[in-house]
Design an enzyme around this catalytic site. Structure first.
Site, PDB file in Angstrom:
ATOM      1  N   VAL A  98       0.601  -1.059   0.332  1.00 55.15           N
ATOM      2  CA  VAL A  98       0.104  -0.285  -0.083  1.00 55.15           C
ATOM      3  C   VAL A  98       0.810   1.348   0.065  1.00 55.15           C
ATOM      4  CG1 VAL A  98      -1.303   1.137   1.383  1.00 55.15           C
ATOM      5  CG2 VAL A  98      -1.602  -1.067   0.939  1.00 55.15           C
ATOM      6  N   CYS A  99       0.797   2.431  -1.193  1.00 59.37           N
ATOM      7  CA  CYS A  99       1.197   3.574  -0.718  1.00 59.37           C
ATOM      8  C   CYS A  99       2.729   3.646  -0.885  1.00 59.37           C
ATOM      9  CB  CYS A  99       0.975   4.424   0.466  1.00 59.37           C
ATOM     10  SG  CYS A  99       1.586   6.173   0.235  1.00 59.37           S
ATOM     11  N   THR A 100       3.523   3.626  -0.481  1.00 61.96           N
ATOM     12  CA  THR A 100       4.882   3.631  -0.573  1.00 61.96           C
ATOM     13  C   THR A 100       5.359   2.796  -0.377  1.00 61.96           C
ATOM     14  OG1 THR A 100       5.569   5.375   1.469  1.00 61.96           O
ATOM     15  CG2 THR A 100       5.416   6.481  -0.779  1.00 61.96           C
TER      16      THR A 100
END
Length: 217
Positions: A98-100
Site C-alpha cells: 500500500v502506498c510507498t
C-alpha cells in the site's frame, strides 16, 4: 491462511489498519503483525502498534503486505525488512503493498518488470525499482497487488478479498464496513484538486521524495 503485515517505525497507520480490518475478516484468516523486534512500532499518528511476531519468527505468509509511510527510506536503508521480503516472497501466494510500501517490494527485487502503483507524489520513482507505473488506485500484475496512496489500501483489500474468497464475501465486507466514500472536498487526487490545493501539497512532498530516491538509488 496467514496474512502478514510487515511494519517499521513511522509507518502510516491507515495504510496498515485499513487493509488489516478487512482482510482479518476473511474465512480462516490469521493476521500476523511482524517487525524487526517485538516492541511498540511508532506510527506517524502519534501512537504505537504492538507487533505480534518478529521477522525471524514470523510464519510463512500466504498474503504478504507492506504499508507505506515516511519511515520507508530508513527501513530500506536499514535493510532488515527488505531481507524479510526476499525470504518470504517465494512461498507467498500474494505479494502486496500500500502506498510507498511499493518501494520496499522494489528494493527486494519483487517489482522488476511489473506494473505497479504507489502514492501520487512518488510514481515517477517506480521505474527506479524496475516497475512500470500504471495509473489506478489498485494495480494487479500476476500475484502482485499494489495500492495507491493510503486510503487506496481499502480498495486493494476488497479486491484481494474478492480474489481469495469470492465476490459475495468481498461485497458483504464492503457493506458491513459501510465503505461508501463521498469525499467532502473533491480534492483526493492531483488530477481533480484545484491548483491552490495541489500546488502547496506537491511542494510538501519534495523533500520526502528526495529521501526515497536516495534510499532506492
Amino acid at each position: 491462511m496467514n496474512i502478514v503485515f510487515a511494519l517499521f517505525d513511522m509507518v502510516t497507520q491507515l495504510d496498515f489498519t485499513g487493509p488489516a480490518q478487512i482482510l482479518s475478516r476473511l474465512p480462516n484468516a490469521t493476521v500476523h503483525v511482524a517487525a524487526k523486534k517485538v516492541r511498540p512500532i511508532q506510527t506517524d499518528s502519534g501512537f504505537s502498534i504492538n507487533p505480534s511476531t518478529s521477522f525471524n519468527e514470523c510464519p510463512q505468509a500466504d498474503i504478504l503486505c507492506v504499508p507505506g509511510g515516511f519511515g520507508v527510506p530508513d527501513a530500506i536503508e536499514e535493510g532488515t525488512i527488505v531481507e524479510f521480503f526476499k525470504r518470504q516472497a517465494g512461498g507467498a501466494k500474494y505479494i502486496t503493498s500500500v502506498c510507498t510500501g511499493a518501494f520496499i517490494l522494489g528494493a527486494a527485487g519483487l517489482l522488476e518488470g511489473k506494473r505497479a502503483t504507489t502514492h501520487w507524489a512518488y510514481t515517477d520513482l517506480l521505474k527506479d525499482v524496475g516497475a512500470r507505473y500504471t495509473e489506478g488506485r489498485v494495480v494487479v500484475d500476476g500475484n502482485t497487488y499494489t495500492g495507491g496512496g493510503v486510503t487506496a489500501g481499502i480498495d486493494f483489500a476488497l479486491m484481494l478479498a474478492s480474489e481469495v474468497a469470492g465476490k459475495q464475501v468481498s461485497a458483504s465486507l464492503e457493506l458491513g464496513f459501510e465503505y461508501n466514500p463521498m469525499p467532502p472536498n473533491g480534492s483526493g487526487h492531483p488530477s481533480i484538486a484545484p491548483d491552490e490545493i495541489a500546488g502547496p501539497m506537491k511542494d510538501r512532498y519534495v523533500e520526502n521524495v528526495g529521501m526515497m530516491a536516495k534510499a532506492i538509488a
